[in-house]
Design an enzyme around this catalytic site. Structure first.
Site, short mmCIF file in Angstrom:
data_model
loop_
_atom_site.label_atom_id
_atom_site.label_comp_id
_atom_site.label_asym_id
_atom_site.label_seq_id
_atom_site.Cartn_x
_atom_site.Cartn_y
_atom_site.Cartn_z
N SER A 16 0.84 -1.20 0.00
CA SER A 16 0.00 0.00 0.00
C SER A 16 0.87 1.24 0.00
O SER A 16 1.66 1.47 0.93
CB SER A 16 -0.90 0.01 1.23
OG SER A 16 -1.57 1.26 1.34
N HIS A 41 -0.96 -1.02 -4.42
CA HIS A 41 -2.28 -0.63 -3.92
C HIS A 41 -2.30 0.88 -3.67
O HIS A 41 -1.47 1.41 -2.93
CB HIS A 41 -2.59 -1.37 -2.62
CG HIS A 41 -4.00 -1.25 -2.18
ND1 HIS A 41 -5.04 -1.95 -2.76
CD2 HIS A 41 -4.57 -0.50 -1.20
CE1 HIS A 41 -6.18 -1.64 -2.16
NE2 HIS A 41 -5.92 -0.76 -1.22
N ASP A 43 -4.51 3.94 -2.37
CA ASP A 43 -5.67 4.33 -1.58
C ASP A 43 -6.07 5.77 -1.90
O ASP A 43 -5.32 6.70 -1.63
CB ASP A 43 -5.37 4.22 -0.08
CG ASP A 43 -5.26 2.78 0.38
OD1 ASP A 43 -6.21 2.02 0.14
OD2 ASP A 43 -4.23 2.42 0.97
N MET A 45 -8.61 8.65 -1.00
CA MET A 45 -9.52 9.06 0.07
C MET A 45 -9.97 10.50 -0.15
O MET A 45 -9.18 11.34 -0.58
CB MET A 45 -8.83 8.95 1.43
CG MET A 45 -8.23 7.58 1.72
SD MET A 45 -7.47 7.56 3.36
CE MET A 45 -6.64 5.97 3.31
N HIS A 74 -8.04 1.79 -5.07
CA HIS A 74 -9.12 1.57 -4.09
C HIS A 74 -9.77 2.92 -3.80
O HIS A 74 -9.19 3.77 -3.15
CB HIS A 74 -8.49 0.96 -2.82
CG HIS A 74 -9.44 0.70 -1.72
ND1 HIS A 74 -9.02 0.37 -0.45
CD2 HIS A 74 -10.81 0.70 -1.67
CE1 HIS A 74 -10.07 0.19 0.33
NE2 HIS A 74 -11.16 0.40 -0.39
N MET A 76 -11.93 5.01 -1.89
CA MET A 76 -12.63 5.24 -0.62
C MET A 76 -13.25 6.63 -0.67
O MET A 76 -12.84 7.55 0.06
CB MET A 76 -11.66 5.07 0.55
CG MET A 76 -11.27 3.63 0.77
SD MET A 76 -10.11 3.40 2.14
CE MET A 76 -8.58 3.62 1.25
N MET A 145 -12.18 -5.41 3.94
CA MET A 145 -11.46 -4.50 4.83
C MET A 145 -11.30 -5.18 6.19
O MET A 145 -12.29 -5.54 6.83
CB MET A 145 -12.19 -3.18 4.98
CG MET A 145 -12.24 -2.32 3.73
SD MET A 145 -10.59 -1.90 3.08
CE MET A 145 -9.87 -1.04 4.48
N ASP A 183 -7.32 -6.09 3.03
CA ASP A 183 -6.60 -4.82 3.23
C ASP A 183 -6.72 -4.41 4.69
O ASP A 183 -7.82 -4.14 5.18
CB ASP A 183 -7.21 -3.74 2.32
CG ASP A 183 -6.50 -2.39 2.43
OD1 ASP A 183 -5.49 -2.30 3.16
OD2 ASP A 183 -6.96 -1.44 1.79
#
Length: 231
Positions: A16, A41, A43, A45, A74, A76, A145, A183
């Site tokens: 990540s 990965h 993330d 956000m 991913h 979010m 998650m 994750d």
């Protein structure tokens, strides 16, 4: 061309980038890929679905220029359907959205697949697997998650193992072929149990980036995951 899926009995490690050094992100991407990362990965956000704000499409596009393995993005974020095309255009090869954030989840997954990338759905720790049961035939990947999303460095929530087992059993019973990814809080101590529960892609942040030898850590994660697979 579609990205390679995990082979039977194989566990891919997706470091990540949330745990990388953002001041030298490109350098860290090159180093962790050379160390054996299978996916990266990413993330994303938005400060609404989760408390923090991280990165957007321009950073993904910059990462794509130096990444030699797939970018596993991913989202979010709320209303992820508004941003799918722009993240794919930026270089995402896996796009995962949250069931809790997408009102028309089936349509969103179909839209991702229509772009020729892997479509994933993610569930927060409190969300039961049945919440996505009716879209699993439209998924290439399910992301469980195992921490509450939004922060790195959290401890693994053990009940996530039962959720992974549910997805593995459901896929077997219904002849479905989605990848199970996990994750949050993955490390060398718990990855064997995670692999035994059915996960074939493991996101690892601090477990890799906080160690002095990323290659040795990734190798150890893969070895211990292989030990947890049912022979």
């Amino acid at each position: 061309m579609p990205i390679a899926r995990p082979l039977p009995g194989q566990t891919l490690i997706a470091p990540s980038l949330l745990s990388a050094n953002f001041a030298r992100l490109g350098e860290d991407v090159e180093k962790v890929t050379a160390a054996g990362a299978d996916w990266l990965h990413v993330d994303v956000m938005d400060g609404r679905f989760v408390p923090n704000i991280t990165i957007g499409q321009p950073v993904v596009a910059a990462l794509k220029k130096v990444a030699r393995v797939p970018l596993d993005v991913h989202l979010m974020i709320v209303e992820p359907e508004r941003y799918i095309d722009s993240f794919i255009d930026a270089g995402a090869e896996v796009v995962t959205v949250h069931v809790e954030a997408s009102t028309h989840l089936h349509r969103t997954l179909q839209a991702i697949r229509a772009r020729g990338v892997l479509a994933g759905v993610s569930l927060n720790p409190h969300t039961p697997p049945e919440a996505v049961e009716w879209v699993l035939d439209s998924c290439d990947l399910v992301l469980v998650m195992s921490v509450n999303p939004g922060f790195g460095g959290q401890s693994f929530i053990p009940s996530a193992l039962r959720k992974m087992e549910w997805f593995a059993n459901h896929a077997s019973r219904h002849n479905l072929d989605y990848i199970i990814e996990v994750d949050g809080g993955v490390n060398t101590d718990n990855i064997a149990s995670i692999a035994a529960a059915g996960a074939s892609v493991c996101v690892a942040g601090n477990a890799v980036f906080s160690t002095p030898d990323w290659g040795a850590t990734i190798d150890l994660l893969k070895q211990r995951a292989a030990g947890g697979k049912v022979k």
